[in-house]
Design a protein around this motif. Sequence first.
Motif, PDB file in Angstrom:
ATOM      1  N   GLY A 140      -5.451 -24.314  14.182  1.00 52.29           N
ATOM      2  CA  GLY A 140      -6.688 -24.063  14.907  1.00 52.29           C
ATOM      3  C   GLY A 140      -7.122 -22.601  14.943  1.00 52.29           C
ATOM      4  N   LYS A 141      -6.424 -21.759  14.195  1.00 51.50           N
ATOM      5  CA  LYS A 141      -6.754 -20.333  14.202  1.00 51.50           C
ATOM      6  C   LYS A 141      -7.053 -19.846  12.795  1.00 51.50           C
ATOM      7  CE  LYS A 141      -4.131 -19.174  18.355  1.00 51.50           C
ATOM      8  NZ  LYS A 141      -3.133 -18.236  18.961  1.00 51.50           N
ATOM      9  N   GLU A 142      -7.654 -18.672  12.716  1.00 55.89           N
ATOM     10  CA  GLU A 142      -7.959 -18.086  11.425  1.00 55.89           C
ATOM     11  C   GLU A 142      -6.703 -17.486  10.796  1.00 55.89           C
ATOM     12  OE1 GLU A 142     -12.618 -16.761  12.207  1.00 55.89           O
ATOM     13  OE2 GLU A 142     -11.083 -15.251  11.880  1.00 55.89           O
ATOM     14  N   ARG A 143      -6.745 -17.362   9.499  1.00 56.24           N
ATOM     15  CA  ARG A 143      -5.655 -16.700   8.783  1.00 56.24           C
ATOM     16  C   ARG A 143      -5.726 -15.203   9.042  1.00 56.24           C
ATOM     17  NH1 ARG A 143      -5.198 -18.573   2.774  1.00 56.24           N
ATOM     18  NH2 ARG A 143      -7.218 -17.508   2.645  1.00 56.24           N
ATOM     19  N   VAL A 144      -4.591 -14.598   9.358  1.00 58.09           N
ATOM     20  CA  VAL A 144      -4.565 -13.175   9.701  1.00 58.09           C
ATOM     21  C   VAL A 144      -3.511 -12.433   8.897  1.00 58.09           C
ATOM     22  CG1 VAL A 144      -5.448 -13.557  12.025  1.00 58.09           C
ATOM     23  CG2 VAL A 144      -2.976 -13.564  11.643  1.00 58.09           C
ATOM     24  N   PHE A 145      -3.745 -11.167   8.735  1.00 65.55           N
ATOM     25  CA  PHE A 145      -2.825 -10.282   8.015  1.00 65.55           C
ATOM     26  C   PHE A 145      -1.573 -10.071   8.853  1.00 65.55           C
ATOM     27  CE2 PHE A 145      -1.663  -6.912   5.161  1.00 65.55           C
ATOM     28  CZ  PHE A 145      -1.076  -5.930   5.950  1.00 65.55           C
ATOM     29  N   VAL A 146      -0.411 -10.093   8.190  1.00 65.96           N
ATOM     30  CA  VAL A 146       0.862  -9.871   8.864  1.00 65.96           C
ATOM     31  C   VAL A 146       1.514  -8.567   8.383  1.00 65.96           C
ATOM     32  CG1 VAL A 146       3.204 -10.755   9.205  1.00 65.96           C
ATOM     33  CG2 VAL A 146       1.255 -12.330   9.212  1.00 65.96           C
ATOM     34  N   ALA A 147       1.619  -8.423   7.069  1.00 69.00           N
ATOM     35  CA  ALA A 147       2.278  -7.241   6.517  1.00 69.00           C
ATOM     36  C   ALA A 147       1.872  -7.099   5.052  1.00 69.00           C
ATOM     37  CB  ALA A 147       3.795  -7.349   6.629  1.00 69.00           C
ATOM     38  N   GLY A 148       1.974  -5.865   4.548  1.00 71.15           N
ATOM     39  CA  GLY A 148       1.629  -5.646   3.155  1.00 71.15           C
ATOM     40  C   GLY A 148       2.341  -4.434   2.595  1.00 71.15           C
ATOM     41  N   ILE A 149       2.477  -4.433   1.275  1.00 69.96           N
ATOM     42  CA  ILE A 149       3.146  -3.337   0.595  1.00 69.96           C
ATOM     43  C   ILE A 149       2.662  -3.284  -0.842  1.00 69.96           C
ATOM     44  CG2 ILE A 149       5.116  -4.717  -0.228  1.00 69.96           C
ATOM     45  CD1 ILE A 149       6.925  -2.334   0.540  1.00 69.96           C
ATOM     46  N   GLY A 168       5.344   1.011  -4.239  1.00 74.41           N
ATOM     47  CA  GLY A 168       6.065   1.596  -3.119  1.00 74.41           C
ATOM     48  C   GLY A 168       5.113   2.185  -2.103  1.00 74.41           C
ATOM     49  N   GLY A 169       5.586   3.180  -1.394  1.00 73.97           N
ATOM     50  CA  GLY A 169       4.773   3.746  -0.338  1.00 73.97           C
ATOM     51  C   GLY A 169       5.017   3.039   0.981  1.00 73.97           C
ATOM     52  N   ARG A 170       4.299   3.446   1.983  1.00 72.93           N
ATOM     53  CA  ARG A 170       4.536   2.891   3.309  1.00 72.93           C
ATOM     54  C   ARG A 170       4.099   1.439   3.398  1.00 72.93           C
ATOM     55  NH1 ARG A 170       0.200   4.079   7.875  1.00 72.93           N
ATOM     56  NH2 ARG A 170       1.095   2.069   8.446  1.00 72.93           N
ATOM     57  N   PRO A 171       4.844   0.641   4.143  1.00 70.14           N
ATOM     58  CA  PRO A 171       4.383  -0.722   4.419  1.00 70.14           C
ATOM     59  C   PRO A 171       3.401  -0.719   5.582  1.00 70.14           C
ATOM     60  CG  PRO A 171       6.522  -0.382   5.400  1.00 70.14           C
ATOM     61  CD  PRO A 171       6.167   0.904   4.696  1.00 70.14           C
ATOM     62  N   TYR A 172       2.665  -1.802   5.700  1.00 71.03           N
ATOM     63  CA  TYR A 172       1.695  -1.958   6.782  1.00 71.03           C
ATOM     64  C   TYR A 172       2.022  -3.245   7.539  1.00 71.03           C
ATOM     65  CZ  TYR A 172      -1.068   1.579   4.353  1.00 71.03           C
ATOM     66  OH  TYR A 172      -1.492   2.729   3.757  1.00 71.03           O
ATOM     67  N   TYR A 173       1.860  -3.187   8.857  1.00 69.77           N
ATOM     68  CA  TYR A 173       2.174  -4.340   9.696  1.00 69.77           C
ATOM     69  C   TYR A 173       1.086  -4.570  10.732  1.00 69.77           C
ATOM     70  CZ  TYR A 173       6.909  -3.656   7.900  1.00 69.77           C
ATOM     71  OH  TYR A 173       8.002  -3.513   7.077  1.00 69.77           O
ATOM     72  N   THR A 213      -6.451  -4.241  -6.013  1.00 60.97           N
ATOM     73  CA  THR A 213      -6.922  -2.872  -5.822  1.00 60.97           C
ATOM     74  C   THR A 213      -5.912  -2.013  -5.066  1.00 60.97           C
ATOM     75  OG1 THR A 213      -8.038  -3.325  -3.713  1.00 60.97           O
ATOM     76  CG2 THR A 213      -9.267  -3.777  -5.735  1.00 60.97           C
ATOM     77  N   GLY A 214      -4.911  -2.651  -4.463  1.00 54.82           N
ATOM     78  CA  GLY A 214      -3.872  -1.890  -3.794  1.00 54.82           C
ATOM     79  C   GLY A 214      -4.249  -1.276  -2.458  1.00 54.82           C
ATOM     80  N   VAL A 215      -5.334  -1.729  -1.872  1.00 64.52           N
ATOM     81  CA  VAL A 215      -5.750  -1.163  -0.585  1.00 64.52           C
ATOM     82  C   VAL A 215      -4.817  -1.623   0.532  1.00 64.52           C
ATOM     83  CG1 VAL A 215      -7.612  -1.126   1.122  1.00 64.52           C
ATOM     84  CG2 VAL A 215      -8.145  -0.926  -1.322  1.00 64.52           C
ATOM     85  N   VAL A 216      -4.312  -2.822   0.441  1.00 69.02           N
ATOM     86  CA  VAL A 216      -3.319  -3.435   1.342  1.00 69.02           C
ATOM     87  C   VAL A 216      -3.942  -3.998   2.604  1.00 69.02           C
ATOM     88  CG1 VAL A 216      -1.123  -3.211   2.565  1.00 69.02           C
ATOM     89  CG2 VAL A 216      -1.543  -1.853   0.499  1.00 69.02           C
ATOM     90  N   ILE A 217      -4.714  -3.182   3.324  1.00 66.58           N
ATOM     91  CA  ILE A 217      -5.156  -3.601   4.661  1.00 66.58           C
ATOM     92  C   ILE A 217      -6.577  -4.132   4.687  1.00 66.58           C
ATOM     93  CG2 ILE A 217      -3.533  -2.078   5.830  1.00 66.58           C
ATOM     94  CD1 ILE A 217      -5.828  -0.102   6.216  1.00 66.58           C
ATOM     95  N   ALA A 218      -7.118  -4.481   3.553  1.00 71.34           N
ATOM     96  CA  ALA A 218      -8.457  -5.069   3.485  1.00 71.34           C
ATOM     97  C   ALA A 218      -8.311  -6.522   3.037  1.00 71.34           C
ATOM     98  CB  ALA A 218      -9.339  -4.300   2.517  1.00 71.34           C
ATOM     99  N   PRO A 219      -8.276  -7.454   3.970  1.00 72.65           N
ATOM    100  CA  PRO A 219      -8.002  -8.857   3.630  1.00 72.65           C
ATOM    101  C   PRO A 219      -8.934  -9.434   2.571  1.00 72.65           C
ATOM    102  CG  PRO A 219      -7.818  -8.553   5.998  1.00 72.65           C
ATOM    103  CD  PRO A 219      -8.349  -7.279   5.433  1.00 72.65           C
TER     104      PRO A 219
END
Length: 122
Positions: free
Chosen positions: A41-50, A54-59, A100-106
């Motif tokens: 019943g909810k939308e799909r949401v970002f959890v983590a990315g990398i 390499g480089g920093r992960p996002y949560y 594109t490697g942006v990570v935080i742009a769903p």
Amino acid sequence: VQLVESGGGLVQAGGSLRLSCAASGQTFSSAAIGWFRQAPGKERVFVAGIRWSGGRPYYANSVKGRFTISRDNAKNTVYLQMNSLESEDTAVYYCAQDPTGVVIAPHRYDSWGQGTQVTVSS
């Protein structure tokens, strides 16, 4: 690229699971792999990315300190280690690739796996 998730299951609250996302086909070193989840019943949401490079992960704030994303480039696999699981973590978990490697742009994720169910019992 084809993505296949595995590792989901039923676990008690406070327990742990490790999800895997195996990639095959064309991958790009500049691309990113993200984990998303969709609860009933909810939308799909970002959890983590990398990024594969390499480089920093996002949560997402809701999983910081409990989930860890990592990658094994030799195996073309990205993992999501989930600790201290809560009932609110119950969802279908998907991995996806952002070329594109942006990570935080769903909206940039264009290749998706079929998902794996995670159920946390309280």
